[in-house]
Design a protein around this motif. Sequence first.
Motif, PDB file in Angstrom:
ATOM      1  N   UNK A  11      62.385  33.109  22.697  1.00 36.90           N
ATOM      2  CA  UNK A  11      63.298  32.842  21.589  1.00 36.90           C
ATOM      3  C   UNK A  11      62.949  31.462  21.053  1.00 36.90           C
ATOM      4  N   UNK A  12      62.383  31.434  19.824  1.00 33.21           N
ATOM      5  CA  UNK A  12      61.971  30.197  19.204  1.00 33.21           C
ATOM      6  C   UNK A  12      61.005  29.435  20.103  1.00 33.21           C
ATOM      7  N   UNK A  13      60.055  30.125  20.658  1.00 36.23           N
ATOM      8  CA  UNK A  13      58.992  29.554  21.494  1.00 36.23           C
ATOM      9  C   UNK A  13      59.536  28.850  22.738  1.00 36.23           C
ATOM     10  N   UNK A  14      60.706  29.252  23.281  1.00 40.88           N
ATOM     11  CA  UNK A  14      61.291  28.664  24.495  1.00 40.88           C
ATOM     12  C   UNK A  14      61.565  29.771  25.490  1.00 40.88           C
ATOM     13  N   UNK A  15      61.108  29.560  26.740  1.00 38.28           N
ATOM     14  CA  UNK A  15      61.359  30.543  27.788  1.00 38.28           C
ATOM     15  C   UNK A  15      62.815  30.444  28.217  1.00 38.28           C
ATOM     16  N   UNK A  16      63.546  31.549  28.209  1.00 38.46           N
ATOM     17  CA  UNK A  16      64.963  31.552  28.575  1.00 38.46           C
ATOM     18  C   UNK A  16      65.230  32.614  29.625  1.00 38.46           C
ATOM     19  N   UNK A  17      66.314  32.396  30.358  1.00 38.59           N
ATOM     20  CA  UNK A  17      66.749  33.349  31.393  1.00 38.59           C
ATOM     21  C   UNK A  17      68.194  33.729  31.128  1.00 38.59           C
ATOM     22  N   UNK A  27      67.893  27.957  28.987  1.00 37.57           N
ATOM     23  CA  UNK A  27      66.485  27.552  28.933  1.00 37.57           C
ATOM     24  C   UNK A  27      65.966  27.332  30.339  1.00 37.57           C
ATOM     25  N   UNK A  28      64.778  27.924  30.620  1.00 35.08           N
ATOM     26  CA  UNK A  28      64.253  27.827  31.989  1.00 35.08           C
ATOM     27  C   UNK A  28      62.743  27.596  31.991  1.00 35.08           C
ATOM     28  N   UNK A  29      62.249  26.881  30.998  1.00 35.87           N
ATOM     29  CA  UNK A  29      60.827  26.579  30.952  1.00 35.87           C
ATOM     30  C   UNK A  29      60.453  25.760  32.177  1.00 35.87           C
ATOM     31  N   UNK A  30      59.407  26.164  32.851  1.00 43.08           N
ATOM     32  CA  UNK A  30      59.023  25.504  34.099  1.00 43.08           C
ATOM     33  C   UNK A  30      58.541  24.076  33.891  1.00 43.08           C
ATOM     34  N   UNK A  31      58.089  23.754  32.695  1.00 43.76           N
ATOM     35  CA  UNK A  31      57.594  22.398  32.445  1.00 43.76           C
ATOM     36  C   UNK A  31      58.578  21.568  31.631  1.00 43.76           C
TER      37      UNK A  31
END
Length: 492
Positions: A11-17, A27-31
């Motif tokens: 979603x909008x280039x952001x990893x989410x859970x 948001x759950x981006x590892x970096x």
Amino acid sequence: MGIVDGVEQQVRHTTRAQCKYCLTHLACNSTGNGTSSLIKHIEIICKKYPGRNKLAGGQTQIVGDDLDDTITARQWTQEGCIQAATVMIVMDEMPFSAIERPRFRYFCKVAIPKWKVPCRKVIVKNFLKMYETKKEELKKELSSHCVCLTTDTWTSVQNINYMVLTAHFIDNGWKLHKRVINFCVIPNHQGITIGKILESCLRAWSIERVLTISVDNASANKHAIDYIRRKTNSWEKGIILEGKFLHVRCLAHIINLIVRSALHLLEKSIGSIRNAVRYVRSSSSRLDAFKACCEKEDVESKKICVLDVPTRWNSTYIMLDTALGLRKAFDRLQDDEDVKYTSYFDEEEKLVEEDGDEPDDFSVPLSQIRSRASRKRVGPPNKHDWAKAVVFTKFLKVFYEVSLRVSATKHPTSPHAFHDIVAIHAEIEDLFTQPTDGDASETQKVLFQMAQKMRAKYKKYFGQLEDINQLLLVALVLDPRYKLRNVERTCK
């Protein structure tokens, strides 16, 4: 963490859970994202996470104590609140039903919303568990110390016999403790009955090292002590010194007997002052008139006259001592309210006002009971009554101060007991001076008669040094503030 594994979307280039309980996207981006937001969501935001109650219950908070200005870490639990409520009910002597009162529940609902207020049955069960735990702790404590006991029996107005047993001991930190270990109903006041209850109580608390038992001077108590001495000597450890000095007579009770043996000689003077005090205390208008007399006479004493309990001589002493400080006001009251004040003493006084009951001595003829039950009230006090009260209160002051010292419970009294006995002896001997018939006043003659009666009663209990419990001398010798040679000289 409660996050669905593998459920990720762009979603909008952001990893989410997505939370599997409330379906919120995080948001759950590892970096670019850490775990703080996920932890905050679980502990604070998510209302459906089942582990929140456990986290809230086990969370430790830093709280301050207003009693001793300390800060401690405490953990909130349902059981802890129940324990605290039980302690509150016991320490404040509240009924167990107080936990079910609507206003208390309303307070808990506002102050502690997550606490489920228990019913009285839960509090009672928790109280019984607490009692057994505390009893075992106290039993262990008592078994490791030498214990001194005090016991007393009395009969209530319902004609029920009661008995209390109190243990006194000094812990390893040299601090004096007092514990009531028995309070029960007894069938009678016989010595054998009291002795058996004492024995069963000592066995129940595993007390084997008893130094003394303090009782009043009833003959039944002597038989009870003899019974305990015989039984405890057969125990495995036995009693200290084979119970030779086990019996300690209550010094406060002896003082009461000594004073009351002579108190009736001043019955008229004390009665006149008592009736004057009763007049002042009988209505608010009379009390206001008396206060006005105090202002007119510029009385220095700020005390309010108090009425005594005729069966307690120490309250009689307080009444006389207070009335003497207000004597000018009483004299002024007699002048300002001459008719009301003097007419009060012309009334007939009924004995039922004194006790609250009709005379119950049916061996006395009815005519004599009627004459005793209606007699003219004694008073008002004259100068001779006040003069006797002045000397009497000065004389009783020593006895009153000794009674306060020997009745203390927060510090040991045995090192002072011998000095108190000597002080009483000196006070009686100073008063015991034979007045000459020509020079002696009426007050001196009365005081001499009092000294005779009090001296006879004193010699009954302390006529010889052997009549005093020798452990009182041991306690005096062990007191580092007194020298052994001074004790020897005093004994001689």
